[in-house]
Structure formats: structure tokens, C-alpha cells
Design a protein around this motif. Structure first.
Motif, PDB file in Angstrom:
ATOM      1  N   UNK A 114       0.831  -1.210   0.000  1.00  0.00           N
ATOM      2  CA  UNK A 114       0.000   0.000   0.000  1.00  0.00           C
ATOM      3  C   UNK A 114       0.864   1.257   0.000  1.00  0.00           C
ATOM      4  N   UNK A 115       1.878   1.265   0.849  1.00  0.00           N
ATOM      5  CA  UNK A 115       2.750   2.441   0.948  1.00  0.00           C
ATOM      6  C   UNK A 115       3.499   2.672  -0.353  1.00  0.00           C
ATOM      7  N   UNK A 116       4.061   1.606  -0.922  1.00  0.00           N
ATOM      8  CA  UNK A 116       4.935   1.764  -2.083  1.00  0.00           C
ATOM      9  C   UNK A 116       4.214   1.862  -3.414  1.00  0.00           C
ATOM     10  N   UNK A 117       2.955   1.400  -3.485  1.00  0.00           N
ATOM     11  CA  UNK A 117       2.221   1.477  -4.741  1.00  0.00           C
ATOM     12  C   UNK A 117       1.253   2.652  -4.758  1.00  0.00           C
ATOM     13  N   UNK A 118       0.721   3.005  -3.584  1.00  0.00           N
ATOM     14  CA  UNK A 118      -0.284   4.059  -3.557  1.00  0.00           C
ATOM     15  C   UNK A 118       0.183   5.324  -2.832  1.00  0.00           C
ATOM     16  N   UNK A 119       0.545   5.218  -1.577  1.00  0.00           N
ATOM     17  CA  UNK A 119       0.754   6.418  -0.750  1.00  0.00           C
ATOM     18  C   UNK A 119       2.012   7.197  -1.130  1.00  0.00           C
ATOM     19  N   UNK A 120       3.161   6.537  -1.180  1.00  0.00           N
ATOM     20  CA  UNK A 120       4.412   7.252  -1.480  1.00  0.00           C
ATOM     21  C   UNK A 120       4.404   7.893  -2.869  1.00  0.00           C
ATOM     22  N   UNK A 121       3.974   7.178  -3.919  1.00  0.00           N
ATOM     23  CA  UNK A 121       3.922   7.837  -5.230  1.00  0.00           C
ATOM     24  C   UNK A 121       2.966   9.033  -5.264  1.00  0.00           C
ATOM     25  N   UNK A 122       1.851   8.935  -4.541  1.00  0.00           N
ATOM     26  CA  UNK A 122       0.916  10.068  -4.485  1.00  0.00           C
ATOM     27  C   UNK A 122       1.556  11.276  -3.838  1.00  0.00           C
ATOM     28  N   UNK A 123       2.273  11.056  -2.750  1.00  0.00           N
ATOM     29  CA  UNK A 123       2.943  12.158  -2.065  1.00  0.00           C
ATOM     30  C   UNK A 123       3.921  12.858  -3.015  1.00  0.00           C
ATOM     31  N   UNK A 124       4.681  12.065  -3.755  1.00  0.00           N
ATOM     32  CA  UNK A 124       5.625  12.631  -4.713  1.00  0.00           C
ATOM     33  C   UNK A 124       4.935  13.356  -5.857  1.00  0.00           C
ATOM     34  N   UNK A 125       3.825  12.804  -6.318  1.00  0.00           N
ATOM     35  CA  UNK A 125       3.083  13.431  -7.417  1.00  0.00           C
ATOM     36  C   UNK A 125       2.521  14.792  -7.002  1.00  0.00           C
ATOM     37  N   UNK A 126       1.944  14.854  -5.801  1.00  0.00           N
ATOM     38  CA  UNK A 126       1.384  16.118  -5.330  1.00  0.00           C
ATOM     39  C   UNK A 126       2.502  17.129  -5.084  1.00  0.00           C
ATOM     40  N   UNK A 127       3.642  16.680  -4.545  1.00  0.00           N
ATOM     41  CA  UNK A 127       4.780  17.573  -4.332  1.00  0.00           C
ATOM     42  C   UNK A 127       5.261  18.163  -5.659  1.00  0.00           C
ATOM     43  N   UNK A 128       5.312  17.335  -6.701  1.00  0.00           N
ATOM     44  CA  UNK A 128       5.720  17.810  -8.025  1.00  0.00           C
ATOM     45  C   UNK A 128       4.734  18.842  -8.561  1.00  0.00           C
ATOM     46  N   UNK A 129       3.435  18.571  -8.405  1.00  0.00           N
ATOM     47  CA  UNK A 129       2.427  19.538  -8.849  1.00  0.00           C
ATOM     48  C   UNK A 129       2.578  20.868  -8.114  1.00  0.00           C
ATOM     49  N   UNK A 130       2.804  20.803  -6.811  1.00  0.00           N
ATOM     50  CA  UNK A 130       2.977  22.032  -6.031  1.00  0.00           C
ATOM     51  C   UNK A 130       4.184  22.823  -6.523  1.00  0.00           C
ATOM     52  N   UNK A 131       5.280  22.125  -6.792  1.00  0.00           N
ATOM     53  CA  UNK A 131       6.508  22.787  -7.220  1.00  0.00           C
ATOM     54  C   UNK A 131       6.387  23.410  -8.610  1.00  0.00           C
ATOM     55  N   UNK A 132       5.715  22.702  -9.523  1.00  0.00           N
ATOM     56  CA  UNK A 132       5.650  23.155 -10.910  1.00  0.00           C
ATOM     57  C   UNK A 132       4.450  24.047 -11.216  1.00  0.00           C
ATOM     58  N   UNK A 133       3.511  24.147 -10.292  1.00  0.00           N
ATOM     59  CA  UNK A 133       2.263  24.860 -10.572  1.00  0.00           C
ATOM     60  C   UNK A 133       2.448  26.321 -10.976  1.00  0.00           C
ATOM     61  N   UNK A 134       3.305  27.101 -10.296  1.00  0.00           N
ATOM     62  CA  UNK A 134       3.450  28.505 -10.728  1.00  0.00           C
ATOM     63  C   UNK A 134       3.872  28.637 -12.197  1.00  0.00           C
ATOM     64  N   UNK A 135       4.768  27.775 -12.642  1.00  0.00           N
ATOM     65  CA  UNK A 135       5.196  27.825 -14.048  1.00  0.00           C
ATOM     66  C   UNK A 135       4.081  27.328 -14.971  1.00  0.00           C
ATOM     67  N   UNK A 136       3.316  26.365 -14.487  1.00  0.00           N
ATOM     68  CA  UNK A 136       2.239  25.783 -15.287  1.00  0.00           C
ATOM     69  C   UNK A 136       1.169  26.809 -15.644  1.00  0.00           C
ATOM     70  N   UNK A 137       0.865  27.721 -14.713  1.00  0.00           N
ATOM     71  CA  UNK A 137      -0.213  28.681 -14.961  1.00  0.00           C
ATOM     72  C   UNK A 137       0.249  29.920 -15.736  1.00  0.00           C
ATOM     73  N   UNK A 138       1.551  30.082 -15.889  1.00  0.00           N
ATOM     74  CA  UNK A 138       2.067  31.230 -16.647  1.00  0.00           C
ATOM     75  C   UNK A 138       1.837  31.032 -18.149  1.00  0.00           C
ATOM     76  N   UNK A 139       1.451  32.085 -18.860  1.00  0.00           N
ATOM     77  CA  UNK A 139       1.332  31.962 -20.325  1.00  0.00           C
ATOM     78  C   UNK A 139       2.675  31.550 -20.938  1.00  0.00           C
ATOM     79  N   UNK A 140       2.624  30.676 -21.915  1.00  0.00           N
ATOM     80  CA  UNK A 140       3.832  30.182 -22.583  1.00  0.00           C
ATOM     81  C   UNK A 140       4.041  30.964 -23.877  1.00  0.00           C
ATOM     82  N   UNK A 141       5.195  31.558 -24.013  1.00  0.00           N
ATOM     83  CA  UNK A 141       5.492  32.316 -25.232  1.00  0.00           C
ATOM     84  C   UNK A 141       5.816  31.362 -26.374  1.00  0.00           C
ATOM     85  N   UNK A 142       5.218  31.613 -27.516  1.00  0.00           N
ATOM     86  CA  UNK A 142       5.394  30.757 -28.694  1.00  0.00           C
ATOM     87  C   UNK A 142       5.962  31.583 -29.839  1.00  0.00           C
ATOM     88  N   UNK A 143       6.543  30.890 -30.800  1.00  0.00           N
ATOM     89  CA  UNK A 143       7.069  31.605 -31.966  1.00  0.00           C
ATOM     90  C   UNK A 143       5.915  32.144 -32.802  1.00  0.00           C
TER      91      UNK A 143
END
Length: 198
Positions: free
Chosen positions: A76-105
């Protein structure tokens, strides 16, 4: 498992009547249309609360999966809980960049214009969860829906009743009830859910 870990709710103690589903979806859509879910601060707050709840509920999540499907703690810990914790941490870290408009050519023929691409939330998201990974396949998609600025409705599988009841408790006690809801039940509830627009 520790004797202090126990499931405090009986399975389906808060089952929503199928007839209440259209009103629930309408309320979620109203919350989304109000702009409530779009701000970066709301998204960050909900993700932080979800990650904290995942940690606080960890012993009970382990017990629920053991009772519903005989899954050992390590799995349970290694298949569900730990990966979820890492996934949410990644979303938290990347979210400010995710919501910024992306400049395109921009094509030379459109000079001196500039081009940006902005990610927009879709609205109300339905998350139907299978029984075999009740937390990873509900909390993971829910975290992504929140990070994207959507309102969400979660339907866990009735085939893992203790996990379903615990997930309902976690969501209801942790997340913004105006924008995130959970409904429990069987095939009749699923049919009613699938009859709504998302």
C-alpha cells in the motif's frame, strides 16, 4: 497494524441519493463558473491540504486497503501512498510555471505581433475510480484536476467499501466543499453520473 488505527465510519455512511447528483454537478459548475478554482492561491492551498491529509490519514489508508483487499502495508505504501505524495509535491513545485502563459514563436508575416499559449481549466471533472487502487486512482487524478483549476466530482468503487468511506471522509474534511465533491454508491449512481455533462 497499530491498535489505534481504525475505520471510524461504516461503509457508505454518507451515500448520496442518485437523485441528488444533478444538483451536486450544478453546484460544482456554479463554483467553477464563479472563478473560485482558477486562482493560483486556491490551487496551491487545496494541493497542500490534500498532501497533508494523505500523510495524516496514512495509517487508516493502509488499514482500509488491508481490510478491503488484503493488501499488506508495504504494498500500500509503495504502490499508492508514497507515489501520491511525490506526485502532489511535483504539482505544487511546478504549478506557478504551469499557470504562466507560454510564449510561442510567431510567423514573420504577423510581425510585430507576439503569441502566447495559456492553459485553461475545462470545468467540472468526473473521476470514476476502480476498486484495485482506490487511493492512487482517485487522489492522483483529483490532484491533477485541482492543479489545472477544475472543480471535481469523485466516485470511488463500491467494491472497496472501507476505502470508499475513508476517501469520502478525507475529501469532505479536507477540500473546498464548494468545488470538490464525492459520491458513493453502486451502478445506479454511476448511470446517473454518466448522464451529466462534464
Amino acid at each position: 497494524l497499530s491498535a489505534t488505527c481504525h475505520i471510524s465510519q461504516s461503509p457508505h455512511s454518507h451515500v448520496m441519493a442518485a437523485d441528488a447528483i444533478p444538483a451536486t454537478v450544478a453546484a460544482l459548475r456554479s463554483a467553477f463558473d464563479s472563478g473560485r478554482t482558477r486562482s493560483l492561491s486556491w490551487r496551491q492551498d487545496q494541493l497542500a491540504k490534500l498532501r497533508a491529509a494523505l500523510r495524516a490519514y496514512r495509517p487508516r489508508l493502509i488499514e482500509a486497503t488491508h481490510l478491503d483487499m488484503g493488501r499488506p502495508e508495504f504494498e500500500c505504501v509503495n504502490i499508492e501512498i508514497a507515489p501520491l505524495d511525490g506526485e502532489i509535491a511535483l504539482l505544487e513545485r511546478e504549478l506557478p510555471a504551469f499557470v504562466e502563459p507560454e510564449h510561442c514563436s510567431t510567423p514573420l508575416t504577423l510581425a510585430p505581433a507576439s503569441t502566447t499559449r495559456t492553459s485553461e481549466p475545462k470545468g467540472v471533472v468526473l473521476i470514476l475510480t476502480p476498486w484495485n487502487f482506490p487511493f492512487a486512482l482517485s487522489i492522483g487524478p483529483l490532484a491533477c484536476a485541482i492543479a489545472a483549476g477544475n472543480a471535481a466530482l469523485v466516485k470511488p468503487s463500491e467494491k472497496a467499501p472501507r476505502c470508499s468511506a475513508l476517501l469520502a471522509e478525507l475529501i469532505r474534511s479536507t477540500l473546498d466543499p464548494a468545488a470538490v465533491a464525492i459520491v458513493e454508491g453502486g451502478p445506479q449512481v454511476v448511470q446517473r453520473l454518466l448522464g451529466q455533462k462534464y
